[in-house]
Every structure is written in structure tokens, then in C-alpha cells.
Design a protein around this motif. Structure first.
Motif, PDB file in Angstrom:
ATOM      1  N   ARG A 110     -33.323 103.026 -63.293  1.00  0.00           N
ATOM      2  CA  ARG A 110     -33.009 103.945 -62.187  1.00  0.00           C
ATOM      3  C   ARG A 110     -33.910 105.175 -62.207  1.00  0.00           C
ATOM      4  O   ARG A 110     -34.045 105.852 -61.194  1.00  0.00           O
ATOM      5  CB  ARG A 110     -31.533 104.331 -62.228  1.00  0.00           C
ATOM      6  N   ASN A 165     -37.134 103.948 -60.034  1.00  0.00           N
ATOM      7  CA  ASN A 165     -37.129 103.972 -58.564  1.00  0.00           C
ATOM      8  C   ASN A 165     -36.451 105.236 -58.022  1.00  0.00           C
ATOM      9  O   ASN A 165     -36.153 105.334 -56.837  1.00  0.00           O
ATOM     10  CB  ASN A 165     -36.505 102.691 -57.986  1.00  0.00           C
ATOM     11  N   THR A 184     -33.546 106.417 -58.102  1.00  0.00           N
ATOM     12  CA  THR A 184     -32.199 106.449 -57.534  1.00  0.00           C
ATOM     13  C   THR A 184     -31.280 107.270 -58.429  1.00  0.00           C
ATOM     14  O   THR A 184     -30.204 107.669 -58.025  1.00  0.00           O
ATOM     15  CB  THR A 184     -31.595 105.035 -57.356  1.00  0.00           C
ATOM     16  N   GLN A 208     -31.657 110.190 -59.209  1.00  0.00           N
ATOM     17  CA  GLN A 208     -31.529 111.551 -58.701  1.00  0.00           C
ATOM     18  C   GLN A 208     -30.359 111.709 -57.721  1.00  0.00           C
ATOM     19  O   GLN A 208     -29.971 112.813 -57.395  1.00  0.00           O
ATOM     20  CB  GLN A 208     -32.833 112.010 -58.050  1.00  0.00           C
ATOM     21  N   ASN A 209     -29.783 110.583 -57.271  1.00  0.00           N
ATOM     22  CA  ASN A 209     -28.593 110.682 -56.417  1.00  0.00           C
ATOM     23  C   ASN A 209     -27.325 110.899 -57.215  1.00  0.00           C
ATOM     24  O   ASN A 209     -26.287 111.223 -56.665  1.00  0.00           O
ATOM     25  CB  ASN A 209     -28.402 109.392 -55.615  1.00  0.00           C
ATOM     26  N   THR A 210     -27.391 110.653 -58.516  1.00  0.00           N
ATOM     27  CA  THR A 210     -26.193 110.794 -59.336  1.00  0.00           C
ATOM     28  C   THR A 210     -26.007 112.266 -59.696  1.00  0.00           C
ATOM     29  O   THR A 210     -26.889 112.862 -60.312  1.00  0.00           O
ATOM     30  CB  THR A 210     -26.344 109.974 -60.626  1.00  0.00           C
ATOM     31  N   PRO A 211     -24.871 112.842 -59.287  1.00  0.00           N
ATOM     32  CA  PRO A 211     -24.664 114.251 -59.599  1.00  0.00           C
ATOM     33  C   PRO A 211     -24.672 114.468 -61.109  1.00  0.00           C
ATOM     34  O   PRO A 211     -24.075 113.686 -61.855  1.00  0.00           O
ATOM     35  CB  PRO A 211     -23.275 114.551 -59.017  1.00  0.00           C
ATOM     36  N   SER A 252     -39.121 106.913 -50.328  1.00  0.00           N
ATOM     37  CA  SER A 252     -38.934 105.572 -49.773  1.00  0.00           C
ATOM     38  C   SER A 252     -40.155 104.714 -50.032  1.00  0.00           C
ATOM     39  O   SER A 252     -40.034 103.521 -50.335  1.00  0.00           O
ATOM     40  CB  SER A 252     -38.671 105.652 -48.270  1.00  0.00           C
ATOM     41  N   ARG A 290     -40.021 103.483 -53.494  1.00  0.00           N
ATOM     42  CA  ARG A 290     -39.013 102.439 -53.677  1.00  0.00           C
ATOM     43  C   ARG A 290     -39.447 101.116 -53.074  1.00  0.00           C
ATOM     44  O   ARG A 290     -39.026 100.051 -53.532  1.00  0.00           O
ATOM     45  CB  ARG A 290     -37.683 102.891 -53.071  1.00  0.00           C
ATOM     46  N   ARG A 291     -40.278 101.193 -52.054  1.00  0.00           N
ATOM     47  CA  ARG A 291     -40.765  99.936 -51.475  1.00  0.00           C
ATOM     48  C   ARG A 291     -41.739  99.228 -52.409  1.00  0.00           C
ATOM     49  O   ARG A 291     -42.020  98.052 -52.238  1.00  0.00           O
ATOM     50  CB  ARG A 291     -41.415 100.201 -50.117  1.00  0.00           C
ATOM     51  N   MET A 329     -35.443  95.881 -56.844  1.00  0.00           N
ATOM     52  CA  MET A 329     -34.381  96.144 -57.819  1.00  0.00           C
ATOM     53  C   MET A 329     -33.255  95.131 -57.636  1.00  0.00           C
ATOM     54  O   MET A 329     -32.751  94.946 -56.539  1.00  0.00           O
ATOM     55  CB  MET A 329     -33.857  97.567 -57.601  1.00  0.00           C
ATOM     56  N   VAL A 335     -25.053  92.651 -54.732  1.00  0.00           N
ATOM     57  CA  VAL A 335     -24.514  93.503 -53.688  1.00  0.00           C
ATOM     58  C   VAL A 335     -25.036  92.998 -52.359  1.00  0.00           C
ATOM     59  O   VAL A 335     -26.124  93.349 -51.937  1.00  0.00           O
ATOM     60  CB  VAL A 335     -24.978  94.964 -53.867  1.00  0.00           C
TER      61      VAL A 335
END
Ligand SMILES: Nc1ncnc2c1ncn2[C@@H]1O[C@H](COP(=O)(O)OP(=O)(O)O)[C@@H](O)[C@H]1O
Ligand SMILES: [Mg+2]
Lengths: 323, 254
Positions: free
Chosen positions: B51, B54, B56, B58-61, B83, B86-87, B91, B97
Motif C-alpha cells: 500500500r 500505490n 493508498t 495515505q488514505n488511512t487516517p 492516479s 496507480r495506473r 493491485m 472485491v
């Protein structure tokens, strides 16, 4: 509920509904009996509460309908009621045409929703997806405060603030009209739309957000392409409950819409809604008179509308919980 | 061991969640078109490492990343276009999911987000990726069905197809076989052997033998520490550099 409790209930299918704590090994029989009695008591209380809520709803409908029935089945021209705009309940030759009242209600509600839906959904999206920590907490508190303002205060705001504002802005003689009432109703429905809408968005699993972002979608794209479709039903329910609130609201519209029986053809026309009519006229009618009863007929109509709206919302919510 | 012109390089990487340190002092280089196996018990920081890559995380508080991470020599934390970053990375999460949309739309999602609208191009991408993920034959006739209607193993292959849909340079697989049967696992392993020709692969796995079968080199993470990284045969051999690696690989603790 802790994991242990969940498993405890699962491992003990005989345990009664309620606390979920079944009797455990190692308890003395006396304590077990006490425990059972307590559970039974709690269960009974909960059941009574649940059943009484149902009784209240049907009771209310029964009493409203009982007052309406003699007229409804004895001489009322239902066609006239629904299509004629002539509402002269007090004249010597009374006429009960509620079309203008229905039109007034619809006009105010529709305009209110035109304002409230984008505002409410936008706010729900912002609170749920684009704000964090402090900002989000403050926003939520403010929105909840908005929901706690009594409707008479909203009516007061309509009279004292919105009225002169609308007169100035649109250069009209009166500012008590559809627009005024709709803005107030919108502000009253927004908190409902926001809080239920936010719940619906929160119910979308975080894994969706992360999966979509990992594929290079921006926050907007994630919201627009994944979250909104996934939360569609919940958002629809939020809107419907907002509508229900707006249709049934009395005090604010009574004070802010100008109180003139009139089929509006512009948002700046004064109108009178069904709710406002009932609230203002019921006190002056003789109990059992035709006028008295026709107000109850209108009440039944209103009840039916809000009931249907809420029922639809409920079914929609159920749909989104099940999926 | 020093990799010449590494595709990806972590230097002094540290990850914290609030007060808790999840990774510390990670120095790791990965060569182009290499499969890097990452093994280690739960909670070692394997997922956190992916994580970071890519961004992601940084979205976790509360999550905080320090240190330097480069792809082709470029610091990922200085890239303005997240973005875009990430492209470049595909992942695959431990549990599939399926986005709540059709099989087709799942695979076409990333290209669409990147601005592709031409139906022919999208059709081509969807078929190519589903073939690469060894799923095409099974879903060819039901591209319009909800992705979530597929079986668990099919859904996991769908997420692999999806991860390939933006033609990534790097593919990250996070314990992809945790929810699927051995037969499907073997099929996907065959797929990976094919894919390595086109991309660099991080294979985080809970099955140490899987790393042994597929990885060129294997890294062993333990409680946020990179205990050892080396050629797979060395890590799994009789004399890895660290005793703890030997113990873990041979199931002496776990
Ligand atoms: N979102 C989070 N918040 C707080 N702590 C986390 C979070 N994600 C992971 N951790 C912690 O970081 C450590 C490493 O976790 P993770 O990277 O998921 O390890 P692994 O994938 O090897 O099991 C664990 O101790 C875990 O509890
Ligand atoms: Mg993990």
C-alpha cells in the motif's frame, strides 16, 4: 457486542431473543432461573413497546378516518373535492373544492425538493467522502442542530427574514409565497437527507473505494461511478423521507406561504397548503359539522400521502440492506 | 545484493499507524521482470508495503510513511498525478472485491477512468485481460452478469483481470490464494509465469511454498523488519543468512 457474546448466542440456539446471553456452564440453578426471569421481563417490555407503536399508528388513522367517514360516505362529492378550486367552507352555500390546497401543497413540496435534494445529497457526499476529522465532526453537529430547530422558529424566520428579502430581490408586493415556504421546507428536509444519505454512503464497503482508487480512479470518479450507484437505494430513501417531512410540515408553511387559497402559477404566488388549512380552520368549526368533517377527509388524504411516501422509503431501505 | 537499475527501490522506509510502527528500516530493490516473493507471518507489514507503493496508505487516517520509494528512479511521493502512478500498478487484494457492476464493467473500469470511450478498444481490453487471467472461457457468455455473482475463485481471477486492465508495469498480489481452491491457485500460478515476461511482480503469500515455486528472490518480513532478502533457493535452502528465516520457512514457528 463482543465476539464472545456473538459466539455464545450462536452456540446456544435455545437462548431466547433479547440479551443474547444464554445460560453458561458453571452457574447455579438459582442464578440461572433469575437470569431467565430477567430475560423474559426484558423481552416482554420490548414486545409491548413494539406492539404499541403499531397500535398508535393504526389508532391515529382510525380516529382521523372515523371523523371523516360520515361525510366521505354521505354526500361529499369526492370529484369536486379533488378537482375544484373553490374552497368556501363558511359560505351559506358551502363548497369544498380542495384542488388549490392540493396544488399549493404540491407546489411548495416540489420546489422544496428541487432545492433540498441537490443540497442534501451534495452535503451528504461531502461529509461522507470529502471531509475528515474535525471538519466532518463540526459539520455533522451543525447539521444535526439544523434538525433540532422547531418549525415555528423556521416560520418566524420566513416572516421576519425571508419575507423582506424576497420582496427586495424579486420586487414583489408580498414575500410570503411558494418560494418562501419551499426554502424553509428545504432547510428542514436537508438534515434528514444528509444524515440518511451519509449512512447509505457509509454502508458502502471501504474495499470498493480502495479497489477503485487502486485502479487509478480519482476521488470524484470513485464517488460518481462506484459509490453513488452502490448507495442508490439508500440515497433514494433519504430523498423520500425528506419529501415525507416536507409534505407533512404545518407551522412553517402556515406562517410563510401567505395563506391565500390559490392555484399558483409562479413561485412568487401566495398559496395555502392542506396542513395549514387544517391547522387554521379546525379550531373554528363546530364539531360534527360538514366543515369539520371535510378537514378530516383532507387529514386522511395527507396521512395516506405521507404513509405511502414513508412506506416506499422503507421498502427501498430494506432493499438496500438486503443486498 | 545490489540490483542494477532497479525497477523499484525502497530506501529507509518506515511506516507507522499512529504510535505503532508497522515497518522500519526497509531497504529493498526489485529488478525489472522479476517475481519477488514476500513471506512472513500475519502482521509483519506485507500489506502495508504494497500500500506504500500505490500510495493508498495515505488514505488511512494516522498512517505515516517516511523514507524514499522510487519507481524507475522517480520518487513516488513527488509524483503529482497519483492516479497516474496507480495506473502503473495492478493491485490484487486477499479477498476478491468485485465492484458492484457487471463482469465487463469491472474490467473496463480502469480504462474508462483513464478516458477510453471507444467500445472496440474496451472490448479488446476486456477480452485480453480475461484471457490473461484464465477466466475468459468461463465468463465469455455472461459478461453482463454482476461480478459478484461469480464463484469465489472466478471473482479472484476477475480482480486479476481488472488489475491487468490498465497494462501495469508492476503487479502486486496480496495473498491472492487465501480464499480460493488449490486447483484455481495452480491455474493462476501458471498465469503468473506467463505475465512475468511483461511486468514486475510482488507476490505476497501466506503459502511459503508458493514463493518457492514462483519467486526469483524472496523477502522475509517479520514484525516490520526485513529479516532477509535473497535468491529463493538460498532463502529456502539449508543455510539462509538468518536463523529466523530457516525457522519460519521450515515451519518451526509461525
Ligand atoms: N489501518 C491500520 N490501522 C492501524 N494499524 C494497522 C492498520 N493496518 C495495519 N496495521 C498494523 O500494521 C501491522 C502490519 O499490518 P499489515 O501490513 O496488514 O501486515 P500483514 O499484511 O503482513 O499481515 C500490523 O500490526 C497491523 O495491526
Ligand atoms: Mg496482509
Amino acid at each position: 457486542m463482543s465476539r464472545e457474546e456473538v459466539e455464545g448466542a450462536g452456540a446456544n440456539p435455545g437462548a431466547e431473543l433479547g440479551t443474547g446471553l444464554g445460560p453458561r456452564l458453571g452457574r447455579s440453578p438459582a442464578r440461572q432461573r433469575l437470569h431467565r426471569a430477567k430475560e423474559l421481563l426484558i423481552e416482554t417490555v420490548i414486545r409491548v413497546c413494539g406492539v404499541s407503536a403499531v397500535i398508535f399508528v393504526f389508532g391515529i388513522f382510525y380516529f382521523v378516518f372515523r371523523e371523516a367517514a360520515p361525510l366521505l360516505f354521505g354526500g361529499l362529492d369526492l370529484g369536486e373535492l379533488l378537482t375544484s378550486g373553490e374552497w368556501y367552507p363558511d359560505s351559506d352555500n358551502p363548497r369544498y373544492g380542495a384542488f388549490a390546497l392540493i396544488a399549493g401543497t404540491l407546489a411548495v413540496t416540489l420546489l422544496a425538493m428541487l432545492i433540498a435534494v441537490p443540497l442534501g445529497l451534495g452535503a451528504a457526499i461531502f461529509v461522507s467522502e470529502f471531509s475528515r476529522g474535525r471538519t466532518r465532526e463540526i459539520l455533522k453537529i451543525v447539521i444535526e442542530l439544523l434538525a433540532a430547530i422547531p418549525s415555528v422558529v423556521w416560520g418566524f424566520i420566513g416572516l421576519v427574514i425571508m419575507n423582506p428579502l424576497i420582496i427586495d430581490l424579486f420586487d414583489t408586493p408580498v414575500g410570503l409565497n411558494v418560494l418562501n415556504g419551499a426554502i424553509l421546507l428545504a432547510l428542514m428536509s436537508v438534515p434528514i437527507i444528509v444524515s440518511i444519505g451519509e449512512d447509505a454512503l457509509k454502508a458502502v464497503p471501504d474495499t470498493y473505494r480502495e479497489a477503485a482508487e487502486a485502479m487509478g480512479a480519482t476521488r470524484w470518479q470513485v464517488t460518481w461511478r462506484v459509490l453513488l450507484p452502490a448507495a442508490r437505494n439508500g440515497l433514494l430513501a433519504a430523498v423520500l423521507l425528506g419529501v415525507g417531512r416536507a409534505v407533512g410540515e404545518t407551522m412553517a408553511v402556515l406562517m410563510a406561504t401567505g395563506h391565500s387559497v390559490n392555484v399558483p402559477d409562479s413561485p412568487l404566488d401566495s398559496v395555502r397548503t392542506i396542513t395549514a388549512t387544517i391547522a387554521s380552520e379546525l379550531g373554528e368549526t363546530a364539531q360534527g359539522s360538514d366543515h369539520y368533517r371535510v378537514l378530516f377527509v383532507l387529514g386522511s388524504l395527507l396521512f395516506l400521502i405521507t404513509f405511502l411516501v414513508n412506506l416506499t422509503a422503507d421498502l427501498v431501505i430494506r432493499g438496500f440492506k438486503r443486498r | 545484493m545490489v540490483v542494477q537499475h532497479p525497477k523499484i527501490a525502497f530506501r529507509d522506509l518506515k511506516v507507522r499507524y499512529g504510535e505503532k510502527t508497522a515497518l522500519e528500516g526497509i531497504n529493498l530493490e526489485v529488478a525489472k521482470n522479476e517475481i519477488l516473493g514476500i513471506i512472513g507471518p500475519a502482521g509483519s507489514g506485507k500489506t502495508s508495503l504494497l500500500r506504500v507503493l500505490n500510495r493508498t496508505l495515505q488514505n488511512t487516517p494516522g498512517a505515516k510513511v517516511t523514507g524514499d520509494v522510487r519507481i524507475d528512479g522517480e520518487d513516488i511521493h513527488r509524483m503529482r498525478d497519483v492516479s497516474g502512478l496507480r495506473r502503473r500498478i495492478g493491485m490484487v487484494a486477499p479477498l476478491p472485491v468485485g465492484l458492484p457492476m457487471s463482469v465487463y464493467d469491472n474490467v473496463a473500469f480502469a480504462p474508462r477512468m483513464a478516458g477510453v470511450t471507444d467500445k472496440k478498444v474496451l472490448d479488446g481490453v476486456v477480452e485480453r485481460c480475461l484471457r490473461q487471467a484464465a477466466l475468459w472461457e468461463e465468463v465469455e457468455k455472461r459478461l453482463g452478469d454482476l461480478g459478484t455473482k461469480l464463484s469465489g475463485g472466478q471473482q479472484q481471477r476477475l480482480t486479476i483481470a481488472r488489475a491487468l486492465s490498465h497494462s501495469p508495469e508492476i503487479l502486486c498480489l496480496d495473498e491472492f490464494s487465501i480464499a480460493i481452491d488449490p486447483v484455481t491457485t495452480m491455474r493462476i500460478e501458471e498465469v503468473l509465469k506467463e505475465l512475468r515476461k511483461h511486468m514486475t511482480i510482488f507476490l505476497v503469500t501466506n503459502l511459503v511454498q508458493q514463493a518457492r515455486r514462483l519467486a526469483d528472490r524472496t523477502a522475509f518480513l517479520l514484525l516490520g523488519e526485513l529479516v532477509e532478502v535473497g535468491p529463493t533457493e538460498e532463502v529456502f535452502g539449508r543455510n539462509p543468512r538468518d536463523r529466523r528465516t530457516f525457522d519460519y520457512v521450515h515451519g518451526i514457528f509461525g
